[in-house]
Design a protein around this motif. Structure first.
Motif, short mmCIF file in Angstrom:
data_model
loop_
_atom_site.label_atom_id
_atom_site.label_comp_id
_atom_site.label_asym_id
_atom_site.label_seq_id
_atom_site.Cartn_x
_atom_site.Cartn_y
_atom_site.Cartn_z
N GLU A 183 0.81 -1.22 0.00
CA GLU A 183 0.00 0.00 0.00
C GLU A 183 0.84 1.27 0.00
N ARG A 184 0.29 2.28 -0.62
CA ARG A 184 1.01 3.53 -0.84
C ARG A 184 0.93 4.45 0.37
N HIS A 185 -0.26 4.54 0.96
CA HIS A 185 -0.42 5.43 2.11
C HIS A 185 -0.11 4.61 3.36
N ARG A 186 1.10 4.72 3.80
CA ARG A 186 1.55 3.80 4.83
C ARG A 186 1.47 4.40 6.22
N MET A 191 0.54 -0.90 10.62
CA MET A 191 0.78 -2.09 9.81
C MET A 191 1.54 -3.15 10.60
N ASP A 227 -4.44 9.27 6.66
CA ASP A 227 -3.87 8.04 6.09
C ASP A 227 -4.09 6.86 7.02
N THR A 230 -7.97 5.97 7.16
CA THR A 230 -8.50 5.38 5.93
C THR A 230 -7.81 4.08 5.57
N SER A 231 -6.57 3.87 6.04
CA SER A 231 -5.96 2.59 5.66
C SER A 231 -6.26 1.49 6.66
N TYR A 300 -11.95 -1.48 -1.72
CA TYR A 300 -10.77 -0.81 -1.20
C TYR A 300 -9.90 -1.78 -0.41
N ASP A 301 -10.55 -2.54 0.46
CA ASP A 301 -9.81 -3.53 1.26
C ASP A 301 -9.08 -4.50 0.35
N LYS A 304 -6.00 -3.16 -1.56
CA LYS A 304 -4.78 -2.96 -0.80
C LYS A 304 -3.81 -4.12 -1.01
N ARG A 306 -3.07 -6.72 0.64
CA ARG A 306 -2.28 -7.24 1.76
C ARG A 306 -2.28 -8.76 1.73
#
Ligand code: UDP
Ligand code: MG
Length: 319
Positions: A183-186, A191, A227, A230-231, A300-301, A304, A306
């Motif tokens: 993901e870009r918005h870390r 995480m 960020d 939303t992440s 969106y999930d 990502k 993941r």
């Protein structure tokens, strides 16, 4: 890279306009590593600084074979600069630390001991620094942080420790999963919490900056919080669903009310149809928005990308 080739330890620090603290930072981290012994490297990442941060770190790297200086093309922001450093480091264990000496590198031996699992305690995958007090930080910064951590605790299932920054020691297994998350918005501390394993706190006193000033002005702090939320949460997106149900119910009640009024002849001409339409349409619109939110949240999930699961141990079967 095979484990035998890895240094036992990496220290990774992102640096943005840190020319004033960097020499002291490198000196103190170097001294700590000397005390610990064993193979180690220090990765300092210049996040597009406009002062002489790069000159300071590259000269240090030329003198000391343990130091690796990395320069990014431009300013990418704290979390991405850190990610760059983490992807370059090779250590079996990695200490994430800010360059401004707010987090004392001298805690590293204690963190290593906790990770080893001394005194009958289990070994840990992550040892994170938990702040007992914050010297030299404004009341505003402290209270906004408190509100933020409470809010994100409410909104997500992941237990993100409050009052912890990115200052932490992680092992290779956790680091490899972290780096596999595209993901870009870390929001790295979240995480890492999401990855799980055994994560233990180390309580410490956070000092004020050794030199220079904070690179987190209000606007950056707000973006960082956005960020993070939303992440880790689609709750805000789903909120329109709840509002939608309430609005749809109210709208329908209004619709009935205006029809009944019309039947009893109490309404002005034209009022009934107008109000019935506004009530019904308004409610339906919110409900539809909510449905879109529900799908968008899942999309969106998924986007990502993941990893779906992370294996901690496999015993037997030759693996
Ligand atoms: N930093 C960075 N890029 C940025 C902003 C900050 O690499 O765009 C680094 C900075 O040099 C420091 C760390 O991130 O090592 C934390 O920043 P800072 O100390 O300014 O944040 P604060 O402690 O005030 O929250
Ligand atoms: Mg700082």
């Amino acid at each position: 890279m095979s484990p035998a080739d890895r240094p036992a330890l990496s220290v990774v620090a992102p640096c943005y306009n840190e020319q004033d603290v960097l020499p002291e930072f490198l000196r103190r981290v170097g001294a700590v590593l000397d005390g610990i012994g064993g193979s180690a490297e220090i990765i300092v990442v210049d996040d597009g600084s406009r002062d002489s941060t790069w000159d300071v770190m590259s000269e240090a790297a030329a003198r000391d074979p343990r130091i690796v200086a990395v320069r990014l093309m431009r300013n990418h922001g704290h979390q991405l600069a850190l990610t760059a450093g983490l992807s370059i480091c090779r250590g079996e264990r990695v200490l994430i630390i800010d360059a401004d000496l707010q987090d004392p590198p001298e805690l590293l031996p204690d963190m290593l001991a906790l990770m080893d699992g001394a005194d009958g305690k289990a070994a840990a995958d992550v040892v994170y620094g938990q702040r007992r007090q914050r010297d030299g930080e404004s009341l505003f910064k402290r209270s906004s942080a408190a509100v933020f951590y409470r809010l994100i605790g409410r909104l997500t299932d992941v237990e993100i420790p409050s009052d912890a920054g990115d200052f932490r020691l992680v092992n290779r297994r956790v680091l490899d999963v972290l780096l596999a998350m595209p993901e870009r918005h870390r929001f790295i501390r979240g995480m890492v919490a999401w990855i799980g394993g055994r994560q233990v706190p180390l309580v410490y006193d956070r000092h004020s900056r050794a030199a220079g000033e904070s690179k987190y002005p209000l606007a950056k702090m707000i973006r960082f919080a956005a960020d993070a939320i939303t992440s880790f949460s689609v709750v805000p997106l789903m909120a329109s669903m709840t509002i939608g149900w309430i609005m749809a119910a109210l709208g329908f009640a209004f619709f009935i009310y205006s029809i009944v009024g019309w039947l009893m002849g109490a309404n002005l001409p034209g009022w009934t149809s107008l109000m019935a339409a506004v009530g019904l349409l308004g409610g339906m619109q919110f409900l539809m928005l909510g449905i879109i939110g529900a799908y968008l949240g899942r999309l969106y999930d998924q986007s990502k990308g993941r990893p779906l699961f992370m294996i901690r141990d496999i015993v037997g079967g030759g693996r």
